[in-house]
Design a protein around this motif. Structure first.
Motif, short mmCIF file in Angstrom:
data_model
loop_
_atom_site.label_atom_id
_atom_site.label_comp_id
_atom_site.label_asym_id
_atom_site.label_seq_id
_atom_site.Cartn_x
_atom_site.Cartn_y
_atom_site.Cartn_z
N TYR B 355 0.81 -1.23 0.00
CA TYR B 355 0.00 0.00 0.00
C TYR B 355 0.84 1.28 0.00
N TYR B 356 1.54 1.53 1.11
CA TYR B 356 2.18 2.83 1.29
C TYR B 356 3.27 3.09 0.24
N LEU B 357 4.16 2.12 0.08
CA LEU B 357 5.26 2.33 -0.88
C LEU B 357 4.72 2.47 -2.30
N LYS B 358 3.72 1.68 -2.65
CA LYS B 358 3.09 1.80 -3.97
C LYS B 358 2.48 3.19 -4.17
N ALA B 359 1.86 3.69 -3.12
CA ALA B 359 1.25 5.02 -3.21
C ALA B 359 2.31 6.10 -3.47
N LEU B 360 3.47 5.94 -2.82
CA LEU B 360 4.54 6.91 -3.04
C LEU B 360 5.08 6.82 -4.47
N LYS B 361 5.02 5.63 -5.06
CA LYS B 361 5.44 5.47 -6.46
C LYS B 361 4.46 6.16 -7.40
N VAL B 362 3.18 6.06 -7.05
CA VAL B 362 2.17 6.77 -7.84
C VAL B 362 2.42 8.28 -7.78
N ARG B 363 2.87 8.73 -6.62
CA ARG B 363 3.18 10.14 -6.47
C ARG B 363 4.23 10.59 -7.50
N THR B 364 5.20 9.73 -7.73
CA THR B 364 6.22 10.02 -8.74
C THR B 364 5.57 10.11 -10.13
N LEU B 365 4.67 9.17 -10.43
CA LEU B 365 4.01 9.17 -11.75
C LEU B 365 3.15 10.42 -11.94
N VAL B 366 2.43 10.80 -10.88
CA VAL B 366 1.56 11.97 -10.97
C VAL B 366 2.40 13.24 -11.20
N ARG B 367 3.49 13.35 -10.45
CA ARG B 367 4.40 14.48 -10.63
C ARG B 367 4.91 14.56 -12.06
N ARG B 368 5.30 13.40 -12.59
CA ARG B 368 5.82 13.35 -13.97
C ARG B 368 4.76 13.81 -14.97
N ASP B 369 3.53 13.32 -14.79
CA ASP B 369 2.46 13.70 -15.71
C ASP B 369 2.22 15.22 -15.69
N PHE B 370 2.23 15.79 -14.50
CA PHE B 370 2.03 17.25 -14.41
C PHE B 370 3.21 17.99 -15.03
N GLN B 371 4.44 17.52 -14.74
CA GLN B 371 5.62 18.19 -15.28
C GLN B 371 5.59 18.19 -16.80
N LYS B 372 5.21 17.06 -17.36
CA LYS B 372 5.11 16.94 -18.82
C LYS B 372 4.05 17.91 -19.35
N ALA B 373 2.91 17.96 -18.66
CA ALA B 373 1.83 18.85 -19.11
C ALA B 373 2.26 20.31 -19.07
N PHE B 374 2.94 20.69 -17.98
CA PHE B 374 3.31 22.11 -17.85
C PHE B 374 4.51 22.49 -18.72
N SER B 375 5.11 21.51 -19.38
CA SER B 375 6.11 21.89 -20.38
C SER B 375 5.40 22.29 -21.68
#
Lengths: 93, 464
Positions: B355-375
């Protein structure tokens, strides 16, 4: 499957006493919520976890004494007080 | 609603004391249940000071309401929980110090979901906050009181806190403006913690201008919050700016909300000073689950402090295990118990990785998606909430309530800023538009909102 014993085990970890009705209710709810969380199984293991979102480095300050709460202020919300100390429950029975 | 400009104009010709008295009477008569504590005498005393010319600052003489999970020295701060129902803090939160320094009149502490855990303010120990547009519906949550007081003219502005949408949801449901700042822009010193890595204090108001003003006051460096970014905020108008706008494909709503959202999109497509593109965020599939795992895990750790010893509800002293378990059983409401227990489970031996570690990995994916969008784009937009304000009691099942946060939680996982602004009405009920920006781009999203605010009023698109 989440069982009654699982709920009681978790409640003991969290130090929350539950009534029998609460145990039954939480058992079913936990099952459906945890089933929903299973979607996380699809996430690949290799991805780096993000612990903090802004990249801060350690910030240091001078180790100088400053203002802090008085004993009276620190104790003003406690219900069990003795000789100016917090009084807690018995640790050894 | 009464904005800062109107309030300032009125105190020119009338006495601040009389205006504050009038507001206190309105609060007294109100059926919204938006306040837990009203600070009557002190508010009148401050108003008198203003009338004598003794109160100075950016918010001099302006009544501001504060969510009841933000610590106020000498004023009961309950988190809408029985366990803190008589807790009187011996210090002020950083944001409260800032409000006082700028001459604000703190008029009261607003109702909320217990420990900010909820989307409807129905989990409050002090009862539900009613929607100013329909008293049979909720005002949203968890900062329901802070949204309702702005809409109901029971304050000029307010502070809320946002862990997964708790400012934006009530802003949307009450037809007001609310902003969740970039993580680290506003000090959390004195914000009673629920999920530290996700939450921020933010402003709620009746216009973009007031939102920006209140953010200027509360943002800034504070060494007492170790995650404070040490940045201040100054609002700068960018009147000539052309915006590149991304519409997030994965953020939607029901037909009523999407009907309204399409009209807004149509208007944006017609703009000569903007360009609209569709953006896809595949990580959002996991965002809601990841958000709840992280929030519950952090809650289970944070709320361990409520042990009936140093503050809060107490009971007859007993053995430690029985004593803690009893005080916590009596002091916490059902939703708080649910989240603490699920968090304890997610962090317990054997489940951390699942649960917890997987959720933190999702956090990385979400950050990446936003970073890509804001480029590619300046701002992203979506409906704030996937539906109109719920009827009181409509969301009986916890998982159904959690799913109402589907458009707001990804922002907190990434730590980016987002605001909700009124985008008109459906069946007499407000619909909110969510505007997201890159880290520390509060100026961009506020300017975009300012442009839309003007367009909406010119075209009459947001009239009821």
């Amino acid at each position: 499957m989440i069982t009654r014993d699982d709920v009681l085990h978790i409640a003991n970890l969290a130090k929350i006493q539950l009534s029998d009705e609460e145990v039954e209710k939480f058992k079913d709810e936990f099952q459906s919520i945890l089933d929903y969380f299973d979607i996380l199984d699809e996430v690949e293991e290799e991805i780096e976890p993000t612990f903090t979102v802004i990249q801060l480095r350690n910030v240091f300050r001078e180790d100088a004494p400053g203002e802090c709460l008085s004993r009276e202020e620190a104790m003003m919300n406690a219900k069990h007080v003795e000789n100016g100390y917090f009084k807690g429950p018995k640790v050894v029975e | 609603m009464i904005g800062v400009a109107e309030w300032k104009e009125r105190v020119e010709s009338e006495k601040c004391y009389d205006l504050v008295s009038e507001m206190l009477e309105r609060i007294e008569r109100s059926r919204l249940n938006a306040y837990i504590t009203v600070i009557e005498n002190e508010a009148l005393r401050k108003a008198e000071e203003y009338d004598k010319g003794e109160l100075k600052g950016k918010l001099a003489g302006i009544p501001v309401a504060i969510k009841d999970n933000i610590t106020t020295k000498g004023i009961r701060t309950t988190c809408a929980s029985r366990i803190l129902h008589d807790y009187v803090p011996p210090f002020d939160a950083h944001v409260v110090e800032r409000l006082k320094a700028e001459g604000a009149i703190i008029i009261g502490k607003t109702n909320m979901d217990e420990f900010a855990m909820g989307t409807t303010t129905e989990t409050s120990f002090f009862g539900v906050v009613r929607n100013p547009y329909d008293e049979d519906r909720v005002a949203g949550g968890s900062s329901g009181g802070s949204g309702a007081v702005v809409a109901g003219e029971e304050a000029v502005m307010s502070l809320g806190s946002d862990t997964g949408g708790s400012i934006r949801c009530p802003a949307s449901f009450c037809g007001v403006y609310g902003l969740k700042p970039t993580y680290g822009l506003v000090s959390r010193y004195g914000l009673i913690p629920y999920a530290n890595s996700l939450e921020q204090i933010g402003p709620m108001a009746s216009s973009v201008e007031d939102l920006a003003l209140l953010l200027e006051v509360i943002a800034g460096k504070d060494a007492r919050d170790s995650t404070n970014a040490g940045r201040s905020f100054e609002f700068k108008g960018q009147t000539e700016k052309k915006f590149k706008i991304g519409v997030v494909k994965e953020m939607g709503g029901n037909d009523e909300v999407m009907g309204r959202f399409s009209e807004v999109l149509e208007m944006l497509n017609g703009l000569t000073d903007g360009e609209v593109v569709e953006v896809s965020m595949p990580s959002f599939r996991y965002a809601l689950a990841a958000y709840y795992v992280i929030a519950m895990s952090e809650a289970s750790s944070n709320l361990a402090r409520y042990d009936g010893v140093r503050y809060g509800l107490a009971s007859e002293l007993d053995s430690w295990s029985r004593y803690f378990s009893k005080v916590r059983a009596e002091g916490f409401g059902e939703e708080v118990k649910r989240r603490i227990m699920l968090g304890s489970y997610a962090l317990s031996a054997g489940y951390y990785g699942k649960y917890y570690l997987k959720a933190l990995k999702v956090r990385t994916l979400v950050r990446r998606d936003f970073q890509k969008a804001f480029s590619q784009v300046d701002v992203l937009i979506s409906p704030t909430m996937p539906s109109l304000p719920f009827r009181i009691g409509e969301l009986a099942d916890p998982l159904t309530m959690y799913k109402a946060d589907v458009n707001t939680v990804a922002i907190n996982l990434a730590g980016i800023p987002a605001l909700s602004m009124p985008a008109g009405f459906v069946k007499g009920l407000p619909v909110g538009l969510q505007i997201m920006g890159d880290y520390f781009s509060e100026n961009t999203i506020l300017n975009f909102a300012l442009m839309l605010e003007k367009r909406f009023s010119e075209t009459g698109l947001i009239e009821d």
